[in-house]
Design a protein around this motif. Sequence first.
Motif, PDB file in Angstrom:
ATOM      1  N   LEU A  91      32.507  99.078  39.839  1.00 47.43           N
ATOM      2  CA  LEU A  91      33.446  99.020  38.724  1.00 47.43           C
ATOM      3  C   LEU A  91      34.508  97.993  39.038  1.00 47.43           C
ATOM      4  O   LEU A  91      34.614  97.487  40.155  1.00 47.43           O
ATOM      5  N   GLU A  92      35.276  97.681  38.017  1.00 48.82           N
ATOM      6  CA  GLU A  92      36.400  96.754  38.169  1.00 48.82           C
ATOM      7  C   GLU A  92      37.689  97.510  37.935  1.00 48.82           C
ATOM      8  O   GLU A  92      37.756  98.423  37.116  1.00 48.82           O
ATOM      9  N   VAL A 129      35.802  95.605  42.051  1.00 45.97           N
ATOM     10  CA  VAL A 129      36.077  94.210  41.709  1.00 45.97           C
ATOM     11  C   VAL A 129      37.459  94.077  41.076  1.00 45.97           C
ATOM     12  O   VAL A 129      37.937  94.986  40.392  1.00 45.97           O
ATOM     13  N   PHE A 130      38.083  92.933  41.317  1.00 49.13           N
ATOM     14  CA  PHE A 130      39.323  92.524  40.650  1.00 49.13           C
ATOM     15  C   PHE A 130      39.099  91.104  40.157  1.00 49.13           C
ATOM     16  O   PHE A 130      38.394  90.324  40.797  1.00 49.13           O
ATOM     17  N   LYS A 131      39.701  90.749  39.014  1.00 47.33           N
ATOM     18  CA  LYS A 131      39.664  89.348  38.583  1.00 47.33           C
ATOM     19  C   LYS A 131      41.006  88.999  37.960  1.00 47.33           C
ATOM     20  O   LYS A 131      41.741  89.868  37.485  1.00 47.33           O
ATOM     21  N   SER A 139      49.348  87.069  40.961  1.00 48.47           N
ATOM     22  CA  SER A 139      48.325  88.104  40.932  1.00 48.47           C
ATOM     23  C   SER A 139      47.288  87.885  42.035  1.00 48.47           C
ATOM     24  O   SER A 139      46.839  88.845  42.685  1.00 48.47           O
ATOM     25  N   GLN A 140      46.905  86.645  42.267  1.00 48.52           N
ATOM     26  CA  GLN A 140      45.943  86.359  43.333  1.00 48.52           C
ATOM     27  C   GLN A 140      46.487  86.810  44.684  1.00 48.52           C
ATOM     28  O   GLN A 140      45.763  87.435  45.478  1.00 48.52           O
ATOM     29  N   ARG A 141      47.752  86.517  44.958  1.00 47.76           N
ATOM     30  CA  ARG A 141      48.360  86.940  46.234  1.00 47.76           C
ATOM     31  C   ARG A 141      48.407  88.462  46.334  1.00 47.76           C
ATOM     32  O   ARG A 141      48.168  89.026  47.401  1.00 47.76           O
ATOM     33  N   ALA A 142      48.708  89.117  45.220  1.00 47.06           N
ATOM     34  CA  ALA A 142      48.757  90.583  45.228  1.00 47.06           C
ATOM     35  C   ALA A 142      47.373  91.169  45.501  1.00 47.06           C
ATOM     36  O   ALA A 142      47.239  92.121  46.291  1.00 47.06           O
ATOM     37  N   ILE A 143      46.336  90.619  44.886  1.00 47.76           N
ATOM     38  CA  ILE A 143      44.973  91.110  45.102  1.00 47.76           C
ATOM     39  C   ILE A 143      44.552  90.869  46.549  1.00 47.76           C
ATOM     40  O   ILE A 143      43.960  91.741  47.193  1.00 47.76           O
ATOM     41  N   GLU A 144      44.874  89.702  47.072  1.00 49.28           N
ATOM     42  CA  GLU A 144      44.567  89.427  48.478  1.00 49.28           C
ATOM     43  C   GLU A 144      45.317  90.386  49.393  1.00 49.28           C
ATOM     44  O   GLU A 144      44.784  90.822  50.421  1.00 49.28           O
ATOM     45  N   GLY A 145      46.538  90.773  49.012  1.00 47.59           N
ATOM     46  CA  GLY A 145      47.313  91.739  49.781  1.00 47.59           C
ATOM     47  C   GLY A 145      46.706  93.127  49.784  1.00 47.59           C
ATOM     48  O   GLY A 145      47.033  93.955  50.640  1.00 47.59           O
ATOM     49  N   LEU A 146      45.812  93.385  48.835  1.00 52.95           N
ATOM     50  CA  LEU A 146      45.095  94.663  48.801  1.00 52.95           C
ATOM     51  C   LEU A 146      43.948  94.698  49.800  1.00 52.95           C
ATOM     52  O   LEU A 146      43.339  95.738  50.015  1.00 52.95           O
ATOM     53  N   GLY A 147      43.635  93.548  50.385  1.00 54.27           N
ATOM     54  CA  GLY A 147      42.508  93.478  51.313  1.00 54.27           C
ATOM     55  C   GLY A 147      41.222  93.036  50.657  1.00 54.27           C
ATOM     56  O   GLY A 147      40.151  93.076  51.272  1.00 54.27           O
ATOM     57  N   ALA A 148      41.287  92.602  49.404  1.00 59.69           N
ATOM     58  CA  ALA A 148      40.094  92.153  48.687  1.00 59.69           C
ATOM     59  C   ALA A 148      39.687  90.758  49.152  1.00 59.69           C
ATOM     60  O   ALA A 148      40.520  89.943  49.529  1.00 59.69           O
ATOM     61  N   HIS A 167      39.657  79.890  33.586  1.00 58.75           N
ATOM     62  CA  HIS A 167      38.825  80.109  34.762  1.00 58.75           C
ATOM     63  C   HIS A 167      39.287  81.432  35.364  1.00 58.75           C
ATOM     64  O   HIS A 167      40.485  81.677  35.478  1.00 58.75           O
ATOM     65  N   SER A 168      38.363  82.290  35.776  1.00 55.85           N
ATOM     66  CA  SER A 168      38.711  83.587  36.348  1.00 55.85           C
ATOM     67  C   SER A 168      38.349  83.622  37.826  1.00 55.85           C
ATOM     68  O   SER A 168      37.230  83.257  38.205  1.00 55.85           O
ATOM     69  N   VAL A 169      39.304  84.062  38.648  1.00 52.42           N
ATOM     70  CA  VAL A 169      39.083  84.203  40.084  1.00 52.42           C
ATOM     71  C   VAL A 169      38.656  85.652  40.340  1.00 52.42           C
ATOM     72  O   VAL A 169      39.339  86.582  39.920  1.00 52.42           O
ATOM     73  N   TYR A 170      37.518  85.813  41.023  1.00 51.90           N
ATOM     74  CA  TYR A 170      36.960  87.134  41.308  1.00 51.90           C
ATOM     75  C   TYR A 170      37.174  87.509  42.770  1.00 51.90           C
ATOM     76  O   TYR A 170      37.027  86.674  43.669  1.00 51.90           O
TER      77      TYR A 170
END
Length: 192
Positions: A91-92, A129-131, A139-148, A167-170
């Motif tokens: 899931l996302e 998944v996160f995008k 948002s990208q930094r926050a997602i990376e901070g989650l360990g993704a 463009h979407s970053v996954y």
Amino acid sequence: MRIEPVVLEGKVVRLEPLGDGHVAGLTDAARHDEVWTYMDEPAPHVAGLVADALDEQRRGERLAFAIVERRTGLAIGSISYIDIQPAHRGLEIGWAWVTPSRWRTGAARDAAFLLMRHAFDRLDAIRVVFKTDSRNVRSQRAIEGLGATREGVFRNHRILRDGYVRHSVYYSVIREEWPNVRGVFEAGQQAY
């Protein structure tokens, strides 16, 4: 994977199944244009967003939550399970937003952790998944901070309402990574 409404308690927030009772609080939280900069709609009519989320839930496409700040009891944003794929146990986590006054307080991070923990530990997910929009560096930094893990970019992924070609970053966390990601969260080793 049987996804059903549930209340999830975190350190900073409580996730409650989204419902009509959250409309007033979320209307106040959503009134800031910067929340919607990279979403494909203007500052929304929250009652309509809630109605859409509940309709998608009835179809099995989404499970939406209100993000409620534990300290104040205020609804400060929303987050959802989307792109639910029971056959593939994935899931996302998306449609995530928090009012700007609660940015960098740990609220969004806590909400994402609660949904990841529930997905891996209770729903037996093998992939979360996160995008995000490629322009949304915060948002990208926050997602990376989650360990993704950043998986790549879907180029020309969507045409937004203003005609912009997004463009979407996954990113993803997979079952094998979850114990380490969970351990880091629980040890409080990552900064909000």
